[in-house]
Design an enzyme around this catalytic site. Structure first.
Site, mmCIF file in Angstrom:
data_model
loop_
_atom_site.group_PDB
_atom_site.id
_atom_site.type_symbol
_atom_site.label_atom_id
_atom_site.label_comp_id
_atom_site.label_asym_id
_atom_site.label_seq_id
_atom_site.Cartn_x
_atom_site.Cartn_y
_atom_site.Cartn_z
ATOM 1 N N VAL A 8 0.942 -1.221 0.297
ATOM 2 C CA VAL A 8 0.024 -0.142 -0.063
ATOM 3 C C VAL A 8 1.025 1.433 0.169
ATOM 4 O O VAL A 8 1.601 0.863 0.632
ATOM 5 C CB VAL A 8 -0.989 -0.317 1.535
ATOM 6 C CG1 VAL A 8 -1.902 -1.225 0.866
ATOM 7 C CG2 VAL A 8 -0.147 -0.437 2.237
ATOM 8 N N SER A 9 0.648 2.250 -0.123
ATOM 9 C CA SER A 9 1.213 3.663 -0.811
ATOM 10 C C SER A 9 1.173 4.231 0.591
ATOM 11 O O SER A 9 2.375 4.980 0.724
ATOM 12 C CB SER A 9 0.536 4.688 -2.182
ATOM 13 O OG SER A 9 0.652 3.729 -2.913
ATOM 14 N N THR A 10 0.852 3.869 1.762
ATOM 15 C CA THR A 10 0.660 4.693 3.100
ATOM 16 C C THR A 10 0.460 4.036 3.436
ATOM 17 O O THR A 10 -0.028 3.714 4.151
ATOM 18 C CB THR A 10 -0.100 6.292 3.219
ATOM 19 O OG1 THR A 10 -1.384 5.403 3.031
ATOM 20 C CG2 THR A 10 0.396 6.860 1.794
#
Length: 186
Positions: A8-10
């Protein structure tokens, strides 16, 4: 063995959706990263790549979870193939253990190569057009030739490089490169 990788990006995003899909697909181990795909430092990906061995299959929920770009993805899958490791993307229905999956990645590789060549071609054409108009690539020089000559005169008159560097806000090492030590006494 089926080994999964989720990203996931964050930190605020949840890996549960990807993790559940990989568990349903039969993954025995799942590695994860919480970082942007553009970042090169992804410890989970490094671990999974070290863990994989011949005959294993790396499983991801979606292609964009693995690669930073099409080119990066193709290179990564080719490295896996060279090591005898298969690759599967669940939502994209890609499985390199099948002839169709391997064909798909050959096509992707060709497209990535073509994209790279087009970028190089466009860059060259842009630089050629700029040169034809008298423009030179890169940033504008910080100092005009006249300013460099002023610096030279100061150095010739015995002003220490350090002082000239302070006056003109330039690194002492730049002055040594532009005006070698053998040229002056300072």
């Amino acid at each position: 063995m089926l080994i999964g990788y989720v990203r996931v990006s964050t930190n605020e995003q949840n890996t549960a959706l990807q993790r559940n899909a990989l568990e349903s697909a039969g993954c025995e181990l799942i590695f994860e990263d919480k970082a942007s795909g553009k970042q090169t430092e992804r410890p989970g990906l490094k671990k999974v790549l070290r863990m994989l061995s011949r005959g294993d299959t790396l499983v991801v929920w979606k292609l964009d979870r693995l690669g930073r770009s099409m080119r990066h993805l193709v290179v990564l899958v080719e490295e896996l193939r060279d090591r005898g490791i298969n690759f599967r993307s669940l939502t994209d229905s890609i499985d390199t253990s099948t002839p169709m999956g391997r064909f798909f990645f050959h096509v992707m590789g060709a497209l990535a190569e073509m994209e790279r060549e087009l970028i190089v071609e466009r860059t060259r054409a842009g630089l050629d057009a700029a040169r034809a108009e008298g423009r030179i690539g890169g940033r504008r020089p910080k100092y005009q030739e006249e300013t460099w000559q002023q610096m030279r005169r100061l150095l010739e008159n015995g002003i220490p490089r350090k002082q000239v560097a302070i006056i003109y806000d330039v690194a002492v090492s730049t002055l040594y490169k532009k005006f070698p030590a053998s040229s002056f006494q300072s």
